[in-house]
Design a protein around this motif. Sequence first.
Motif, PDB file in Angstrom:
ATOM      1  N   LEU A 189       5.687  11.775   9.554  1.00 53.42           N
ATOM      2  CA  LEU A 189       4.522  11.924  10.421  1.00 53.42           C
ATOM      3  C   LEU A 189       4.649  13.153  11.319  1.00 53.42           C
ATOM      4  O   LEU A 189       3.664  13.859  11.551  1.00 53.42           O
ATOM      5  CB  LEU A 189       4.309  10.660  11.248  1.00 53.42           C
ATOM      6  CG  LEU A 189       3.957   9.402  10.447  1.00 53.42           C
ATOM      7  CD1 LEU A 189       3.918   8.175  11.340  1.00 53.42           C
ATOM      8  CD2 LEU A 189       2.657   9.573   9.685  1.00 53.42           C
ATOM      9  N   THR A 190       5.855  13.422  11.786  1.00 55.05           N
ATOM     10  CA  THR A 190       6.075  14.610  12.610  1.00 55.05           C
ATOM     11  C   THR A 190       5.808  15.873  11.795  1.00 55.05           C
ATOM     12  O   THR A 190       5.130  16.793  12.264  1.00 55.05           O
ATOM     13  CB  THR A 190       7.507  14.616  13.183  1.00 55.05           C
ATOM     14  OG1 THR A 190       7.707  13.409  13.939  1.00 55.05           O
ATOM     15  CG2 THR A 190       7.742  15.820  14.069  1.00 55.05           C
ATOM     16  N   PHE A 191       6.331  15.919  10.564  1.00 60.85           N
ATOM     17  CA  PHE A 191       6.045  17.054   9.683  1.00 60.85           C
ATOM     18  C   PHE A 191       4.537  17.196   9.487  1.00 60.85           C
ATOM     19  O   PHE A 191       3.978  18.283   9.581  1.00 60.85           O
ATOM     20  CB  PHE A 191       6.727  16.870   8.322  1.00 60.85           C
ATOM     21  CG  PHE A 191       6.301  17.888   7.295  1.00 60.85           C
ATOM     22  CD1 PHE A 191       6.950  19.111   7.191  1.00 60.85           C
ATOM     23  CD2 PHE A 191       5.225  17.644   6.443  1.00 60.85           C
ATOM     24  CE1 PHE A 191       6.546  20.060   6.258  1.00 60.85           C
ATOM     25  CE2 PHE A 191       4.806  18.577   5.516  1.00 60.85           C
ATOM     26  CZ  PHE A 191       5.473  19.790   5.422  1.00 60.85           C
ATOM     27  N   SER A 192       3.876  16.074   9.225  1.00 60.51           N
ATOM     28  CA  SER A 192       2.451  16.083   8.900  1.00 60.51           C
ATOM     29  C   SER A 192       1.582  16.510  10.072  1.00 60.51           C
ATOM     30  O   SER A 192       0.586  17.199   9.882  1.00 60.51           O
ATOM     31  CB  SER A 192       2.014  14.710   8.402  1.00 60.51           C
ATOM     32  OG  SER A 192       2.707  14.383   7.212  1.00 60.51           O
ATOM     33  N   LYS A 244       5.727  -2.144   4.416  1.00 68.55           N
ATOM     34  CA  LYS A 244       6.984  -2.836   4.084  1.00 68.55           C
ATOM     35  C   LYS A 244       7.702  -3.274   5.358  1.00 68.55           C
ATOM     36  O   LYS A 244       8.196  -4.397   5.453  1.00 68.55           O
ATOM     37  CB  LYS A 244       7.921  -1.917   3.302  1.00 68.55           C
ATOM     38  CG  LYS A 244       7.666  -1.813   1.841  1.00 68.55           C
ATOM     39  CD  LYS A 244       8.754  -0.949   1.202  1.00 68.55           C
ATOM     40  CE  LYS A 244       8.266  -0.345  -0.084  1.00 68.55           C
ATOM     41  NZ  LYS A 244       9.198   0.654  -0.617  1.00 68.55           N
ATOM     42  N   MET A 245       7.776  -2.352   6.317  1.00 67.82           N
ATOM     43  CA  MET A 245       8.479  -2.658   7.567  1.00 67.82           C
ATOM     44  C   MET A 245       7.815  -3.828   8.296  1.00 67.82           C
ATOM     45  O   MET A 245       8.508  -4.670   8.872  1.00 67.82           O
ATOM     46  CB  MET A 245       8.496  -1.428   8.486  1.00 67.82           C
ATOM     47  CG  MET A 245       9.388  -0.318   8.001  1.00 67.82           C
ATOM     48  SD  MET A 245       9.211   1.177   9.008  1.00 67.82           S
ATOM     49  CE  MET A 245       9.765   0.592  10.604  1.00 67.82           C
ATOM     50  N   LEU A 264       4.213   3.523  14.857  1.00 67.70           N
ATOM     51  CA  LEU A 264       4.144   4.367  13.661  1.00 67.70           C
ATOM     52  C   LEU A 264       2.746   4.336  13.053  1.00 67.70           C
ATOM     53  O   LEU A 264       2.227   5.373  12.625  1.00 67.70           O
ATOM     54  CB  LEU A 264       5.186   3.930  12.632  1.00 67.70           C
ATOM     55  CG  LEU A 264       6.641   4.150  13.033  1.00 67.70           C
ATOM     56  CD1 LEU A 264       7.585   3.543  11.991  1.00 67.70           C
ATOM     57  CD2 LEU A 264       6.950   5.623  13.228  1.00 67.70           C
ATOM     58  N   ARG A 265       2.118   3.170  13.030  1.00 68.22           N
ATOM     59  CA  ARG A 265       0.765   3.083  12.476  1.00 68.22           C
ATOM     60  C   ARG A 265      -0.215   3.890  13.339  1.00 68.22           C
ATOM     61  O   ARG A 265      -1.069   4.605  12.823  1.00 68.22           O
ATOM     62  CB  ARG A 265       0.316   1.628  12.359  1.00 68.22           C
ATOM     63  CG  ARG A 265      -1.070   1.531  11.714  1.00 68.22           C
ATOM     64  CD  ARG A 265      -1.471   0.141  11.321  1.00 68.22           C
ATOM     65  NE  ARG A 265      -0.775  -0.201  10.084  1.00 68.22           N
ATOM     66  CZ  ARG A 265       0.121  -1.160   9.968  1.00 68.22           C
ATOM     67  NH1 ARG A 265       0.444  -1.907  10.980  1.00 68.22           N
ATOM     68  NH2 ARG A 265       0.694  -1.398   8.810  1.00 68.22           N
ATOM     69  N   ALA A 310       4.352   7.120   3.851  1.00 66.33           N
ATOM     70  CA  ALA A 310       4.550   6.575   5.197  1.00 66.33           C
ATOM     71  C   ALA A 310       3.746   5.289   5.368  1.00 66.33           C
ATOM     72  O   ALA A 310       4.251   4.297   5.904  1.00 66.33           O
ATOM     73  CB  ALA A 310       4.156   7.610   6.253  1.00 66.33           C
ATOM     74  N   GLU A 311       2.526   5.300   4.905  1.00 71.22           N
ATOM     75  CA  GLU A 311       1.671   4.113   5.028  1.00 71.22           C
ATOM     76  C   GLU A 311       2.275   2.924   4.262  1.00 71.22           C
ATOM     77  O   GLU A 311       2.302   1.796   4.761  1.00 71.22           O
ATOM     78  CB  GLU A 311       0.270   4.421   4.518  1.00 71.22           C
ATOM     79  CG  GLU A 311      -0.744   3.370   4.851  1.00 71.22           C
ATOM     80  CD  GLU A 311      -2.177   3.836   4.628  1.00 71.22           C
ATOM     81  OE1 GLU A 311      -3.077   3.134   5.110  1.00 71.22           O
ATOM     82  OE2 GLU A 311      -2.398   4.884   3.981  1.00 71.22           O
TER      83      GLU A 311
END
Length: 176
Positions: free
Chosen positions: A78-81, A103-104, A118-119, A97-98
């Motif tokens: 997400l940071t890269f994105s 999963k998490m 994160l979401r 990531a989604e």
Amino acid sequence: MTFQISKLRVFVIAFFMMASVSIHAQQSDMQALIGQSLSKLQQPTPEAFLNCIAEMKRIDTMFPDSIQPKYQMVLQSLTFSVMNPHAPQTENLLAEAEQTIAKMEQMKNSDQSDVCTLRGFLYMVRIVQNPTQNGQRYYIDVMQNYEKALQLNPENLLAKELQQKFFEGMRQQTGK
């Protein structure tokens, strides 16, 4: 007979002690690998992020039941994105990531505050990619996820920081 039961008890206790030492050693190994990978982000170039993400995927393969590699893999993706919203790798990273966030969310030992953070970050990246199209679409999702993360854990620093950045970005965009 009592002697055999005592031997069995000693064996069971010894077994559980060895198993806990082994688990602790695996956790230490995993933390060391994650730390080594993250230390390479001293120079936060796109290549460094992509290498770190690849390393986190390998660590996750080695420790599939652990949350930390998944969390770091998503966070770095997400940071890269957010820094490279139109890079060719971004869409694949966001899709992965989604899936990993989903999963998490299902893992019993996951911190739901981190999952919400994160979401919210994922939706925030979507807005950065195309503010005109995605701003109204994801605005509420970002806010709700950060609010829920902070309800679950008021000390979640990442949620606080991202929420603040989101509000600052929205103020800049709307001029309010």
